[in-house]
Motif scaffolding. Structure first.
Motif, PDB file in Angstrom:
ATOM      1  N   GLU A 169       0.826  -1.210   0.000  1.00 48.66           N
ATOM      2  CA  GLU A 169       0.000   0.000   0.000  1.00 48.66           C
ATOM      3  C   GLU A 169       0.861   1.260   0.000  1.00 48.66           C
ATOM      4  O   GLU A 169       0.511   2.263  -0.634  1.00 48.66           O
ATOM      5  N   ALA A 170       1.996   1.213   0.676  1.00 49.19           N
ATOM      6  CA  ALA A 170       2.894   2.372   0.696  1.00 49.19           C
ATOM      7  C   ALA A 170       3.535   2.616  -0.664  1.00 49.19           C
ATOM      8  O   ALA A 170       3.981   3.736  -0.955  1.00 49.19           O
ATOM      9  N   ASN A 171       3.579   1.578  -1.502  1.00 49.96           N
ATOM     10  CA  ASN A 171       4.236   1.686  -2.808  1.00 49.96           C
ATOM     11  C   ASN A 171       3.284   1.485  -3.981  1.00 49.96           C
ATOM     12  O   ASN A 171       3.727   1.408  -5.133  1.00 49.96           O
ATOM     13  N   SER A 172       1.987   1.436  -3.719  1.00 47.15           N
ATOM     14  CA  SER A 172       1.037   1.045  -4.762  1.00 47.15           C
ATOM     15  C   SER A 172       1.027   1.987  -5.963  1.00 47.15           C
ATOM     16  O   SER A 172       0.732   1.567  -7.089  1.00 47.15           O
ATOM     17  N   ALA A 173       1.380   3.258  -5.766  1.00 44.51           N
ATOM     18  CA  ALA A 173       1.363   4.208  -6.881  1.00 44.51           C
ATOM     19  C   ALA A 173       2.401   3.877  -7.953  1.00 44.51           C
ATOM     20  O   ALA A 173       2.284   4.326  -9.098  1.00 44.51           O
ATOM     21  N   HIS A 174       3.406   3.106  -7.582  1.00 46.38           N
ATOM     22  CA  HIS A 174       4.432   2.733  -8.562  1.00 46.38           C
ATOM     23  C   HIS A 174       3.901   1.733  -9.594  1.00 46.38           C
ATOM     24  O   HIS A 174       4.333   1.751 -10.755  1.00 46.38           O
ATOM     25  N   PHE A 175       2.994   0.852  -9.155  1.00 45.79           N
ATOM     26  CA  PHE A 175       2.594  -0.243 -10.032  1.00 45.79           C
ATOM     27  C   PHE A 175       1.732   0.266 -11.185  1.00 45.79           C
ATOM     28  O   PHE A 175       0.786   1.019 -10.998  1.00 45.79           O
ATOM     29  N   GLY A 176       2.124  -0.157 -12.393  1.00 46.55           N
ATOM     30  CA  GLY A 176       1.470   0.341 -13.598  1.00 46.55           C
ATOM     31  C   GLY A 176       2.026   1.677 -14.055  1.00 46.55           C
ATOM     32  O   GLY A 176       1.665   2.174 -15.121  1.00 46.55           O
TER      33      GLY A 176
END
Length: 284
Positions: free
Chosen positions: A233-240
């Motif tokens: 969740e802390a890194n979810s913005a990276h995916f995609g």
């Protein structure tokens, strides 16, 4: 991840494991839970579609990254003034660019499980196939002047047959730059990949990272299911965006999370703890 099986190999020799470890190569005492996952990975059009979609998205993201000098996919490792560094991408090898399902299928049909010796024998046999979209994408990246690095937990002993195979498929291999960074190639290159990402980040701006295992993107991939979810969740913005994940249900650090990476537990107990981690409908 994988980091293919280095984590399992590491456990055998008393090092930190990155992926599930199994018992010695003996007949399975129960039906192999990997059957459907390997069947999907090896035969389904859905698996092919997933990979093609991921690499198609990667082309779009690559062009965006090349146009933005502040873009980096490695915020932890990429420090200082990196904006004018030459561009690079980082890809895991096993089940990110090479499909290793023949090895998984062998273990299912033979009633065996992973061993370091059988895995190295498989690597030497060069039985992999490219993941759909991987060759075309890496060639596209290279044509744009992007250096293509492969950060893998295949070992230095397994590098030669792997590079031979990848060259045969048409993967760009770096010319005069060593772009195949295998596990233990340097003393601090263990199963966690952060030191190798940092090594690349000293001289290149890392635009995108690719993997089939959480550990291909962050060294905080271990822990319980809940701990891993927090890190995700802390890194979810990276995916995609700048982290591109390739689906792999056949193995990975997800599998050991329910039993907290305690590979000394008997297989039956590991299996029970995985089943306990499920959230079933109550049937009412």
């Amino acid at each position: 991840m994988r980091n293919r099986y280095f984590g399992r190999l590491a456990f055998v020799f008393g090092l930190a494991a990155a992926v599930p470890a199994f018992a010695a190569d003996v007949p399975a005492a129960m039906p192999d839970d990997n059957l459907n996952a390997v069947l999907w990975d090896q035969t389904s059009v859905e698996a092919q579609a997933n990979a093609l979609g991921a690499y198609a998205l990667a082309r779009i993201r690559l062009d965006e990254a090349l146009a933005d000098k502040n873009w980096t996919a490695a915020p932890v490792e990429q420090t200082g003034n990196y904006q004018d560094f030459p561009p690079a991408i980082i890809l895991d090898v096993d089940d990110t660019v090479l499909n290793t399902s023949p090895y998984q299928a062998h273990n299912i049909t033979a009633g065996t499980s992973f061993t370091p010796d059988s895995w190295t024998k498989y690597v030497n046999a060069q039985q992999d196939k490219p993941i759909p979209g991987a060759v075309d994408f890496t060639q596209y990246a290279a044509s744009k002047g992007v250096k293509v690095f492969y950060v893998t937990n295949r070992t230095a002993d397994e590098e030669k047959p792997t590079v031979e195979e990848m060259k045969r498929f048409g993967f760009p291999m770096g010319d005069n730059v060593d772009t195949f960074l295998s596990a233990k190639e340097q003393p601090d290159w263990g199963s966690a990949k952060g030191t190798r990402r940092a090594f690349i980040a000293k001289n290149y701006r890392i635009l995108l990272m690719f993997g089939d295992n959480f550990g291909d993107f962050t060294d905080d991939y271990k822990g319980t299911v809940e701990e891993r979810q927090k890190v995700f969740e802390a890194n979810s913005a990276h995916f995609g965006h700048d982290w591109i994940a390739i689906a792999n249900p056949t193995y990975g650090s997800f599998e050991s999370a329910p039993y907290k990476g305690d590979y000394k537990l008997p297989p039956e107990k590991q299996r029970q703890l995985k089943q306990d981690a499920l959230k079933p409908w109550d049937g009412k």
